[in-house]
Design an enzyme around this catalytic site. Structure first.
Site, PDB file in Angstrom:
ATOM      1  CG  HIS A 177      -2.113  -0.873   1.017  1.00  0.00           C
ATOM      2  ND1 HIS A 177      -2.015  -2.252   0.958  1.00  0.00           N
ATOM      3  CD2 HIS A 177      -3.410  -0.576   0.785  1.00  0.00           C
ATOM      4  CE1 HIS A 177      -3.216  -2.752   0.727  1.00  0.00           C
ATOM      5  NE2 HIS A 177      -4.075  -1.779   0.614  1.00  0.00           N
ATOM      6  CD  GLN A 231      -3.112   8.568  -0.612  1.00  0.00           C
ATOM      7  OE1 GLN A 231      -2.493   9.587  -0.275  1.00  0.00           O
ATOM      8  NE2 GLN A 231      -2.503   7.402  -0.725  1.00  0.00           N
ATOM      9  CB  ALA A 245      -8.345   7.413   2.308  1.00  0.00           C
TER      10      ALA A 245
END
Ligand SMILES: NC(=O)NC1=NC(=O)NC1=O
Length: 172
Positions: free
Chosen positions: A67, A88, A123
């Site tokens: 990741h 993100q 996220a």
């Protein structure tokens, strides 16, 4: 895609479509294909979770090592996969102040130094404040705990990526 289309895919097509629902882990999709036919997106997700769960601790750590860091070098240089880029951004990690960037970088480095794999969190389910507090809090955990916690986050990321591909209303 309807689940019926998923169930009739060759393993080549299945891997090309689902190969990144767990970041850079096309092996997972290659393995999960054998569990078809899937009754719906939930059972497809369950197969991915079961594959991850049955891995030895070293395999779980391996998934985490694949990741990208949150707001890391790769993110700054635009080198993330499409999925990670969107995720993100959704957490607001592309609008960090220089101070926040430095703080995130330092904490990520500490985390990797301690555990030997990166801090992973879903996220899309957390804004940057929650990510930072999660990182600070989880830094105090054991490696064992963090390997498991990280994989639980990977499962959440996987579920959302599957929902982007498979119609959640379609049933076998
Ligand atoms: N280290 C990470 O947690 N990375 C990520 N989490 C997401 O949800 N997308 C990522 O790229």
């Amino acid at each position: 895609k309807p689940i019926s289309a998923v169930n009739s895919m060759s393993y080549e097509d299945f891997i090309s479509i689902f190969g990144n629902v767990i970041e850079h882990c096309s092996l997972c999709a290659a393995a999960v294909w054998r569990d078809r036919p899937f009754s719906d997106v939930n059972s497809l997700h369950k197969s991915f979770c079961q594959f991850a769960d049955q891995l030895p601790i070293g395999g779980k750590e391996g998934i985490l090592r694949l990741h990208p860091d949150l707001a890391g070098r790769l993110a700054m240089s635009g080198g993330l996969t499409n999925e990670s880029t969107k995720e993100q951004q959704s957490a607001g990690l592309n609008t960090l102040t220089d101070q926040e960037k430095q703080n995130m970088h330092d904490l990520n480095q500490q985390y990797k130094q301690k555990f030997g794999f990166p801090f992973v969190i879903c996220a899309r389910e957390n804004k940057k404040e929650a990510i930072l507090t999660g990182l600070e809090r989880r830094l105090n955990n054991s490696g064992e705990t963090e390997a498991v916690t990280g994989v639980e986050e990977v499962k959440k990321i996987c579920r959302l990526r599957l929902l982007d591909i498979v119609d959640s209303s379609s049933k076998l």
